[in-house]
Design an enzyme around this catalytic site. Structure first.
Site, PDB file in Angstrom:
ATOM      1  N   VAL A   1      -5.036   2.594   6.821  1.00 32.90           N
ATOM      2  CA  VAL A   1      -4.961   3.833   6.863  1.00 32.90           C
ATOM      3  C   VAL A   1      -4.130   4.562   5.637  1.00 32.90           C
ATOM      4  O   VAL A   1      -4.645   5.356   4.802  1.00 32.90           O
ATOM      5  CB  VAL A   1      -4.638   4.177   8.071  1.00 32.90           C
ATOM      6  CG1 VAL A   1      -5.426   6.617   7.586  1.00 32.90           C
ATOM      7  CG2 VAL A   1      -5.884   4.020   9.254  1.00 32.90           C
ATOM      8  N   CYS A   2      -2.942   4.351   5.615  1.00 30.54           N
ATOM      9  CA  CYS A   2      -2.622   3.815   4.248  1.00 30.54           C
ATOM     10  C   CYS A   2      -2.903   3.660   3.256  1.00 30.54           C
ATOM     11  O   CYS A   2      -2.966   4.587   2.442  1.00 30.54           O
ATOM     12  CB  CYS A   2      -0.525   3.640   4.238  1.00 30.54           C
ATOM     13  SG  CYS A   2       0.198   3.759   6.658  1.00 30.54           S
ATOM     14  N   THR A   3      -3.615   2.926   3.087  1.00 28.37           N
ATOM     15  CA  THR A   3      -3.949   2.614   1.994  1.00 28.37           C
ATOM     16  C   THR A   3      -5.666   3.637   1.317  1.00 28.37           C
ATOM     17  O   THR A   3      -5.484   4.347  -0.033  1.00 28.37           O
ATOM     18  CB  THR A   3      -5.007   1.442   1.705  1.00 28.37           C
ATOM     19  OG1 THR A   3      -4.075   0.537   1.811  1.00 28.37           O
ATOM     20  CG2 THR A   3      -5.524   1.218   0.429  1.00 28.37           C
TER      21      THR A   3
END
Length: 155
Positions: free
Chosen positions: A45-47
């Site tokens: 999700v961060c990416t």
């Protein structure tokens, strides 16, 4: 202390991906900065969030806003993460978690890890005041970028 929109934040300095200190006041300049706190480099999700931000940098630039993303990863890890994902904005290491704590953006426990930054978004103006803030408890959610754009554009 709980932060709210309109509060003035203290200046801080964190290491960028080159290990050089970067101050919040430098990022703001004469305009505004969008600060994105994220849990962990190289996570899905961060990416997704940061690559979407990368792909929309022209829009942020047109609204006179700098962008910086902050995690508790080391600057060495963030250097590789920035390179692998071709990110075109500052990544800052809050390895000691002091800034994340200042912004009330720390999980007490995150998958067994203590002191991981919550996914959060802040718009800070040239007076060091918070114009917008969103601190997410659910790390699978991404900040409301349309709301951020509305704040930046004065809508």
């Amino acid at each position: 202390m709980t932060l709210k929109t309109g509060d003035t934040v203290e200046d801080f300095s964190l290491q960028n991906t080159e290990g050089k200190p970067v101050a919040l006041s430098e990022l703001i300049g004469e305009d505004r900065v969008v600060l994105l706190f994220f849990p962990l480099a190289f996570s899905g999700v961060c990416t997704e969030e940061l690559c979407s931000t990368r792909d929309n940098m022209k829009m942020f630039n047109s609204l006179n806003a700098n962008v910086a993303a902050i995690s508790a990863d080391s600057f060495f890890t963030l250097r590789e993460y920035k390179k692998v994902n071709n990110l075109n904005f500052e990544l800052l290491s809050d390895f000691n978690k002091e800034v994340s704590a200042q912004f009330n953006s720390l999980y007490e426990e995150y998958f067994g890890m203590k002191g991981v930054p919550k996914r959060s978004a802040f718009v800070i103006n040239s007076n060091m005041q918070i114009e917008h803030m969103e601190i997410l408890e659910d790390s699978d959610r991404i900040p409301d970028f349309q709301e951020i754009i509305n704040v930046l554009s004065g809508s």
